[in-house]
Design a protein around this motif. Structure first.
Motif, short mmCIF file in Angstrom:
data_model
loop_
_atom_site.label_atom_id
_atom_site.label_comp_id
_atom_site.label_asym_id
_atom_site.label_seq_id
_atom_site.Cartn_x
_atom_site.Cartn_y
_atom_site.Cartn_z
N THR A 140 -22.25 -66.68 19.96
CA THR A 140 -21.04 -67.36 19.51
C THR A 140 -21.33 -68.84 19.26
O THR A 140 -22.42 -69.33 19.57
CB THR A 140 -19.92 -67.23 20.56
OG1 THR A 140 -20.27 -68.04 21.71
CG2 THR A 140 -19.72 -65.79 20.99
N MET A 141 -20.34 -69.54 18.74
CA MET A 141 -20.50 -70.97 18.48
C MET A 141 -20.70 -71.77 19.75
O MET A 141 -21.17 -72.91 19.71
CB MET A 141 -19.28 -71.50 17.72
CG MET A 141 -19.17 -71.01 16.30
SD MET A 141 -17.78 -71.79 15.44
CE MET A 141 -17.88 -70.98 13.85
N GLN A 183 -20.94 -66.96 13.33
CA GLN A 183 -20.89 -67.67 14.59
C GLN A 183 -22.18 -68.43 14.90
O GLN A 183 -22.23 -69.21 15.84
CB GLN A 183 -20.60 -66.69 15.72
CG GLN A 183 -19.20 -66.10 15.69
CD GLN A 183 -18.16 -67.08 16.20
OE1 GLN A 183 -18.27 -67.63 17.30
NE2 GLN A 183 -17.13 -67.31 15.40
N SER A 184 -23.25 -68.17 14.13
CA SER A 184 -24.54 -68.75 14.48
C SER A 184 -25.46 -68.76 13.27
O SER A 184 -25.15 -68.18 12.22
CB SER A 184 -25.19 -67.95 15.61
OG SER A 184 -25.57 -66.66 15.13
N PRO A 207 -14.78 -66.66 10.72
CA PRO A 207 -14.99 -66.23 12.11
C PRO A 207 -16.13 -65.23 12.28
O PRO A 207 -16.62 -65.04 13.39
CB PRO A 207 -13.64 -65.59 12.48
CG PRO A 207 -13.03 -65.20 11.16
CD PRO A 207 -13.47 -66.26 10.19
#
Length: 206
Positions: A193-194, A18-19, A15
């Motif tokens: 974020t994703m 994210q990128s 987590p």
């Protein structure tokens, strides 16, 4: 009928990652002195960039884009062949939390205009004077493009430098921006974020 085996491995996503910007930052921290890229230079020799050096250069590009007003998920295009500067630019775009729009260098002008306009591209990176001429020739048809960055070489005489700057100019802007706010790139990466758009690719059938 077949069913999935209960032994099928499950891939757990970290987590904290994210990128692409997160991944680059982690790799720089893990192996700063390891070679990231080797590439040929104009004099025929080879240059080497470590992950630490790439991290610094990408942060300069990313901060330079922020200084131009690029916001998260803004589209930034790259019109270039495969080369180190392409990779550096893409990482810089990710550091700014923007989205890369790929433009194949042999794409004809009409298609380039369509791609840049349809994607709402704000900044275009061009490989050389030839690609620059293609974009400047379309200027009246590209009202959404605010800046063009020349990745290699010098800006030809007579070019409107209020619209065009070199990669070195952009990185210098990034250096100044980071001096004013050393956390600038980290803040952009941390906020990504994703769900954020990373890349737009237009196929030949688009």
């Amino acid at each position: 009928m077949t069913t999935a085996s209960s032994s099928t491995p499950t891939v757990h996503l970290d987590p904290a990652v994210q990128s692409v910007g997160h991944m680059l930052r982690r790799r720089v921290a893990a192996t700063p002195d390891r070679r990231a890229y080797s590439f040929p230079t104009e004099d025929g020799s080879w240059d080497v960039v470590t992950w630490a050096q790439l991290g610094i250069q990408a942060a300069e590009v990313g901060a330079g884009l922020v200084s131009l007003g690029v916001q998260p998920e803004d589209r930034v295009a790259i019109a270039s062949t495969t080369r180190y500067e392409w990779v550096l630019t893409n990482y810089g775009i990710m550091d700014a939390s923007a989205a890369t729009v790929t433009v194949y260098p042999t794409t004809i002008s009409d298609d380039v205009q369509f791609i840049l306009d349809d994607s709402d591209t704000k900044v275009v990176f061009v490989e050389d004077a030839g690609q620059l001429a293609k974009i400047t020739g379309l200027r009246d048809q590209l009202p959404k493009v605010e800046h063009v960055v020349l990745m290699t070489g010098r800006i030809p005489e007579g070019t409107d430098t209020s619209w065009v700057l070199t990669m070195l100019d952009l990185r210098h802007r990034g250096v100044l921006a980071l001096r004013g706010n050393p956390a600038l790139v980290d803040e952009r990466v941390d906020a990504t974020t994703m769900e954020h758009l990373a890349t737009l690719i237009y196929t030949s059938g688009t």
